[in-house]
Design an enzyme around this catalytic site. Structure first.
Site, PDB file in Angstrom:
ATOM      1  N   SER A   1       0.301  -7.578 -20.507  1.00 34.63           N
ATOM      2  CA  SER A   1      -0.172  -6.703 -21.322  1.00 34.63           C
ATOM      3  C   SER A   1      -1.481  -6.483 -20.966  1.00 34.63           C
ATOM      4  O   SER A   1      -2.249  -7.329 -21.043  1.00 34.63           O
ATOM      5  CB  SER A   1       0.108  -7.305 -22.965  1.00 34.63           C
ATOM      6  N   ARG A   2      -1.847  -5.238 -20.861  1.00 34.36           N
ATOM      7  CA  ARG A   2      -3.352  -4.927 -20.127  1.00 34.36           C
ATOM      8  C   ARG A   2      -4.160  -4.852 -21.357  1.00 34.36           C
ATOM      9  O   ARG A   2      -5.488  -4.995 -21.272  1.00 34.36           O
ATOM     10  CB  ARG A   2      -3.092  -3.651 -19.660  1.00 34.36           C
ATOM     11  N   VAL A   3      -3.697  -4.823 -22.614  1.00 38.22           N
ATOM     12  CA  VAL A   3      -4.722  -4.913 -23.563  1.00 38.22           C
ATOM     13  C   VAL A   3      -5.173  -6.351 -23.872  1.00 38.22           C
ATOM     14  O   VAL A   3      -6.184  -6.589 -24.334  1.00 38.22           O
ATOM     15  CB  VAL A   3      -4.076  -4.430 -25.016  1.00 38.22           C
TER      16      VAL A   3
ATOM     17  N   THR B   1       2.251   2.941 -18.399  1.00 37.26           N
ATOM     18  CA  THR B   1       2.082   2.127 -19.654  1.00 37.26           C
ATOM     19  C   THR B   1       0.864   1.225 -19.638  1.00 37.26           C
ATOM     20  O   THR B   1       0.238   0.891 -18.516  1.00 37.26           O
ATOM     21  CB  THR B   1       3.477   1.337 -19.975  1.00 37.26           C
ATOM     22  N   ASP B   2       0.789   0.328 -20.554  1.00 33.19           N
ATOM     23  CA  ASP B   2      -0.514  -0.571 -20.580  1.00 33.19           C
ATOM     24  C   ASP B   2       0.198  -2.032 -20.396  1.00 33.19           C
ATOM     25  O   ASP B   2      -0.538  -2.974 -20.918  1.00 33.19           O
ATOM     26  CB  ASP B   2      -1.168  -0.398 -22.082  1.00 33.19           C
TER      27      ASP B   2
END
Lengths: 508, 131
Positions: free
Chosen positions: A370-372, A344-345
């Site tokens: 949250s990698r975004v 997941t991101d």
């Protein structure tokens, strides 16, 4: 009448000239939802096969002289020696807007007693995820309505954000809140008549859950008016493992239809731990070699191929995935949690201790990410909440040290007080997501120190008063924040003035 | 138990491969295999011979077409079916007739795992499933 007879005659004439070739086999053994079949020499991997009595199966094990199939449907009537036929088709489910507001099983059949589904299109359950070229980076926000998440761990359209935690920590509640929030945003957006507005449709996939829990979820969605924008795919604990294995892929196919047709969709997989257990059961019965924790070797691929189907497509729509994983005693280093974390991101980690302390949602800020990042946030949220995560992490560190000594300098005390207030502000009851404009308002008031004179124990009450003040008396200001999505000097001044007004009324 | 079954199947496959001559099952070789098993014995003989029998039966079915029919089928028709199947599968195929009144009219040909359906019963079943 004669026309009907002519039609039948024409159909018979059309059929009578045809010789149909079928590839067949015979059941050698059937047990626990899995059949071993002799023959079926032409069968393909993942092909749908037809059993007598209407049951269908999926060919999963292609061996030298037998085929292993999982059976979807009633297996009670099947017996050794029954003929099985290949269909040449992949398993498909109905897709489209006709499914909204409905509860279906893993094969897309309605189970809510509301009659047949008027869907004309079908999508294959298993599909290769979109490639690199067609994808677009995640930059549009998907608001969960949960302040702690939207301000610190933002989720974007097309992102895969894992929700992980022990049992009873509020994982499902977060996803239900998110679905309800999408419905609320959809209603406001559609009513506004804005042509550029993109509604988000939701799909909730219940895997291995108790029927009573699924009913509770449906009731919560119905009560909040969110069911009309939601599809429920139910594969409860009483279903055979094959249905539980297929259900998330069916849900993904339904979500892909929205994505392919230029719409945005959100899919919740509740939960993938039970999905992995169902797949382990099938694999062990199929006598596939087992590995760590008795899971088969391809359990990573099981989840990676599912979650890779969530994407934001260039020129089309998006599919956002919120998979849920249940941990045991907070152990995130177990096999399935580590697998899904790596796919997941980002993840939202929920802690039992926080939950028991009354901090709900029990989001652990240190372990959640949250990698975004902020690219999935609106400017207004960045302006008021950009530094929150750091401040809260600093507070936790200071709070841990503060336990050892009572003599604290004024600066540390102030930091602790501020941190305590932020924690209180982030408390939010279940099924009451907060619109982004209200979140911005509350965070603005916090940043400008409007909550500082208030006793920590009364912060929740004050925040609630602030929210109702803005909702009832400053609706135009909230609309302005929502439409502008950024705080310019003029808007900041208006917000400041409104907060002063609230402060005066609250103190009185 | 599972490993016994696997070993038996592996041995049965070896016996099966010895029974094939020029791509077809040799009756002499099969007799030789049975004689060998009887004389020398083997672990789990029932399991081995059952697996061997299944493999041989599957192989034999590939070279033999069973023509189910409702109505008359003459030798010329059987010969034509056998010739057509021989050409299609690239191996010698024989054909035998088997009456089946349930077909109502027409033929159904079984060869190996494949079934060629050209009967009224089959067409009605297809019609029923498409409605």
């Amino acid at each position: 009448m004669s026309t009907v007879l002519e039609q039948i005659e024409q159909q018979i004439a059309k059929l009578s000239s045809k010789t149909v070739k079928k590839n067949t086999g015979n059941i050698r053994a059937v047990a626990d939802g899995v059949a071993k079949i002799d023959g079926l020499s032409d069968v393909m991997y993942n092909e749908m096969v037809q059993f007598p009595g209407g049951a269908i199966g999926i060919a999963l094990n292609l061996e030298e002289d037998e085929v292993g199939c999982v059976i979807l449907g009633d297996i009670a009537l099947l017996k050794e020696g029954d003929e099985v036929t290949t269909t040449g088709k992949l398993l498909s489910v109905p897709v489209g807007k006709a499914l909204l507001g409905r509860t279906v099983d893993a094969l897309g059949n309605p189970v809510d007693g509301k009659g047949p589904i008027g869907s004309t299109e079908t999508y294959p359950v298993e599909k290769i995820a979109p490639g690199i070229i067609v994808r677009k980076s995640v930059s549009q926000p998907l608001f969960t309505g949960i302040m702690a998440i939207d301000s610190m761990i933002p989720i974007g359209r097309g992102q895969r954000e894992l929700i992980i935690g022990d049992r009873g920590t509020g994982k499902t509640t977060i996803t239900i809140d998110t679905i309800i929030n999408q419905a609320k945003i959809n209603k406001v957006g559609l009513a506004s008549g804005d042509k550029g507005f993109r509604p988000v449709y939701s799909i909730y996939v219940a895997i291995g859950q108790k029927n009573s829990n699924i009913v509770r979820t449906i009731s919560a969605l119905e009560k909040a008016g969110a069911l009309e924008f939601t599809i429920i795919v139910a594969a409860p604990a009483a279903d055979n493992p094959a249905n539980q294995y297929i259900a998330p892929y069916s849900g993904a196919a339904m979500g892909e239809w929205f994505m392919d047709n230029g719409m945005d969709a959100l899919i919740v997989y509740d939960d993938l731990s039970k999905h992995a257990v169902a797949y382990r059961q099938i694999s062990l019965i199929l006598k596939r070699p087992s590995g760590r924790e008795a899971y088969p070797g391809d359990v990573f691929y099981l989840h990676s191929r599912l979650l890779e189907r969530a994407a934001r497509l260039d020129g089309k729509g998006s599919l956002t995935a919120l998979p849920i994983i249940e941990t045991l005693a907070g152990d995130v280093s177990a096999y399935i949690p580590t697998n899904v974390i790596s796919i997941t991101d980002g993840q939202i980690f929920l802690e039992t201790d926080l939950f028991n302390q009354g901090i709900r949602p029990a989001v652990s800020v240190g372990l959640s990410v949250s990698r975004v990042g902020s690219s999935a946030q609106i400017k207004a949220t960045k302006q008021v909440g950009g530094k929150l995560k750091g401040e809260l992490a600093q507070f936790r560190e200071l709070a841990a040290f503060a336990q050892f000594g009572s003599d604290l300098d004024a600066k540390t005390k102030a930091q602790l007080e501020r941190g305590g207030r932020i924690v209180e502000l982030f408390k939010q009851p279940a099924f009451s997501p907060l619109p982004i404009e209200l979140q911005v308002t509350v965070l603005f008031a916090m940043q400008k120190g409007f909550f500082e004179p208030i006793d920590i124990k009364k912060v929740v009450e004050a925040a609630s008063s602030l929210k109702s003040f803005f909702t009832t008396r400053k609706d135009d200001l909230l609309t302005e924040i929502r439409t502008k999505a950024a705080l310019d000097k003029d808007l900041e001044a208006k917000l400041q003035a409104a907060c002063e007004e609230w402060k005066a009324s609250y103190a009185a | 138990m599972a490993s016994h079954a696997k070993i038996a199947l592996k041995f049965a496959r070896q016996l099966f491969s010895m029974s094939i001559v020029d791509g077809a099952v040799s009756a002499d070789r099969v007799a030789g295999v049975l004689e060998y098993v009887e004389k020398h014995g083997t672990a789990n003989p029932v399991m081995v011979l059952k697996a061997y029998q299944r493999l041989i039966a599957t192989e034999l079915a590939k070279g033999h077409a069973i023509v189910e029919h409702a109505g008359a089928v003459n030798d010329a028709m059987l010969a034509a079916i056998a010739a057509s199947m021989t050409k299609k599968y690239g191996r010698a195929v024989t054909a035998t007739a088997k009456p089946n009144a349930e077909l109502i009219a027409g033929l159904r040909v079984h060869i190996g795992d494949d079934v060629y359906e050209s009967s009224v019963a089959g067409q009605l079943a297809a019609l029923a499933s498409s409605v």
